[in-house]
Design a protein around this motif. Structure first.
Motif, short mmCIF file in Angstrom:
data_model
loop_
_atom_site.label_atom_id
_atom_site.label_comp_id
_atom_site.label_asym_id
_atom_site.label_seq_id
_atom_site.Cartn_x
_atom_site.Cartn_y
_atom_site.Cartn_z
N SER A 1 0.34 -0.96 -0.23
CA SER A 1 0.65 0.02 -0.21
C SER A 1 0.90 1.23 0.13
CB SER A 1 -0.45 -0.13 1.22
OG SER A 1 -0.51 0.17 2.70
N GLU A 2 1.86 1.34 0.46
CA GLU A 2 2.96 2.49 0.38
C GLU A 2 4.25 2.15 -1.06
OE1 GLU A 2 3.33 4.29 2.62
OE2 GLU A 2 1.54 4.21 3.58
N ARG A 3 3.59 1.37 -1.96
CA ARG A 3 4.26 1.77 -3.40
C ARG A 3 4.46 2.64 -3.86
NH1 ARG A 3 7.14 -2.22 -6.15
NH2 ARG A 3 7.19 -2.18 -7.46
N ALA A 4 2.81 3.21 -3.85
CA ALA A 4 2.75 4.51 -5.00
C ALA A 4 3.76 5.62 -4.37
CB ALA A 4 1.15 4.63 -5.12
N ALA A 5 3.62 5.86 -2.89
CA ALA A 5 4.11 7.47 -2.31
C ALA A 5 6.12 6.64 -2.33
CB ALA A 5 4.48 7.03 -0.63
N VAL A 6 6.79 5.82 -2.51
CA VAL A 6 7.87 5.15 -2.23
C VAL A 6 8.26 5.55 -4.07
CG1 VAL A 6 9.27 3.49 -2.35
CG2 VAL A 6 7.35 3.67 -0.35
N GLU A 7 7.66 5.70 -4.93
CA GLU A 7 7.72 5.75 -6.21
C GLU A 7 7.74 6.83 -6.43
OE1 GLU A 7 4.71 3.17 -8.71
OE2 GLU A 7 5.88 1.13 -8.71
N GLU A 8 6.80 7.51 -5.93
CA GLU A 8 6.79 9.05 -5.66
C GLU A 8 8.11 10.09 -5.30
OE1 GLU A 8 3.98 13.13 -5.08
OE2 GLU A 8 3.28 10.99 -4.34
N ALA A 9 8.70 9.60 -4.00
CA ALA A 9 9.28 9.82 -3.32
C ALA A 9 10.28 9.60 -4.23
CB ALA A 9 9.62 9.42 -2.21
N ILE A 10 11.08 8.37 -4.31
CA ILE A 10 12.15 8.80 -5.56
C ILE A 10 12.30 8.58 -6.61
CG2 ILE A 10 13.47 6.31 -7.17
CD1 ILE A 10 11.87 4.18 -5.29
N SER A 11 11.00 9.22 -7.37
CA SER A 11 10.59 10.38 -8.63
C SER A 11 11.79 11.31 -8.02
CB SER A 11 9.48 10.09 -9.67
OG SER A 11 9.30 8.75 -10.34
N ASN A 12 10.90 11.72 -7.29
CA ASN A 12 11.69 13.40 -7.20
C ASN A 12 12.53 13.80 -5.51
OD1 ASN A 12 8.79 14.46 -7.74
ND2 ASN A 12 7.71 13.69 -6.53
N CYS A 13 13.14 12.67 -5.54
CA CYS A 13 14.35 13.04 -4.88
C CYS A 13 15.41 13.89 -5.89
CB CYS A 13 15.10 11.50 -4.74
SG CYS A 13 16.65 11.55 -3.55
N PRO A 14 15.82 14.78 -5.90
CA PRO A 14 16.68 15.89 -6.18
C PRO A 14 18.17 15.33 -6.94
CG PRO A 14 16.39 16.86 -4.35
CD PRO A 14 15.46 15.39 -4.25
N THR A 15 18.18 14.07 -5.76
CA THR A 15 19.72 13.64 -6.03
C THR A 15 19.88 12.35 -6.57
OG1 THR A 15 19.74 12.77 -3.33
CG2 THR A 15 20.74 15.45 -3.90
N GLY A 16 18.90 11.87 -6.43
CA GLY A 16 18.56 10.33 -7.18
C GLY A 16 19.32 8.89 -5.93
N ALA A 17 19.36 9.33 -4.69
CA ALA A 17 19.65 8.60 -3.51
C ALA A 17 19.11 7.49 -3.43
CB ALA A 17 20.24 9.52 -2.50
N LEU A 18 17.76 7.44 -3.90
CA LEU A 18 15.91 6.73 -3.54
C LEU A 18 16.83 5.60 -4.41
CD1 LEU A 18 14.22 8.84 -2.25
CD2 LEU A 18 15.87 7.97 -0.63
N SER A 19 16.27 4.22 -4.35
CA SER A 19 16.34 3.44 -5.18
C SER A 19 14.86 2.44 -4.48
CB SER A 19 17.35 2.13 -5.14
OG SER A 19 17.98 1.79 -4.54
N MET A 20 14.06 1.22 -5.49
CA MET A 20 13.60 0.03 -4.96
C MET A 20 13.77 -0.74 -5.71
SD MET A 20 9.74 0.01 -4.72
CE MET A 20 9.22 0.75 -6.12
#
Length: 62
Positions: free
Chosen positions: A42-61
């Motif tokens: 249920s958190e997948r969409a929020a995580v994907e949005e966070a990854i997309s919006n990370c200005p440094t590209g530091a997030l991954s899944m």
């Protein structure tokens, strides 16, 4: 799904914490941390949005 923060890229802006507060938080060290590496689907969409919006590209899944 496993969520990660690349500490070498993270600048601690905190957009991830705003977007997915049950998954990310900015710690006392000024960097983002994963609260739950395996969040519920249920958190997948929020995580994907966070990854997309990370200005440094530091997030991954994966």
């Amino acid at each position: 799904m496993t969520v990660r923060v690349d500490k070498t890229k993270c600048s601690g802006i905190g957009m991830c914490e705003v977007t997915a507060p049950t998954v990310f938080e900015v710690g006392d060290d000024g960097q983002s941390h994963v609260i739950d590496e395996n969040p519920p689907a249920s958190e997948r969409a929020a995580v994907e949005e966070a990854i997309s919006n990370c200005p440094t590209g530091a997030l991954s899944m994966d």
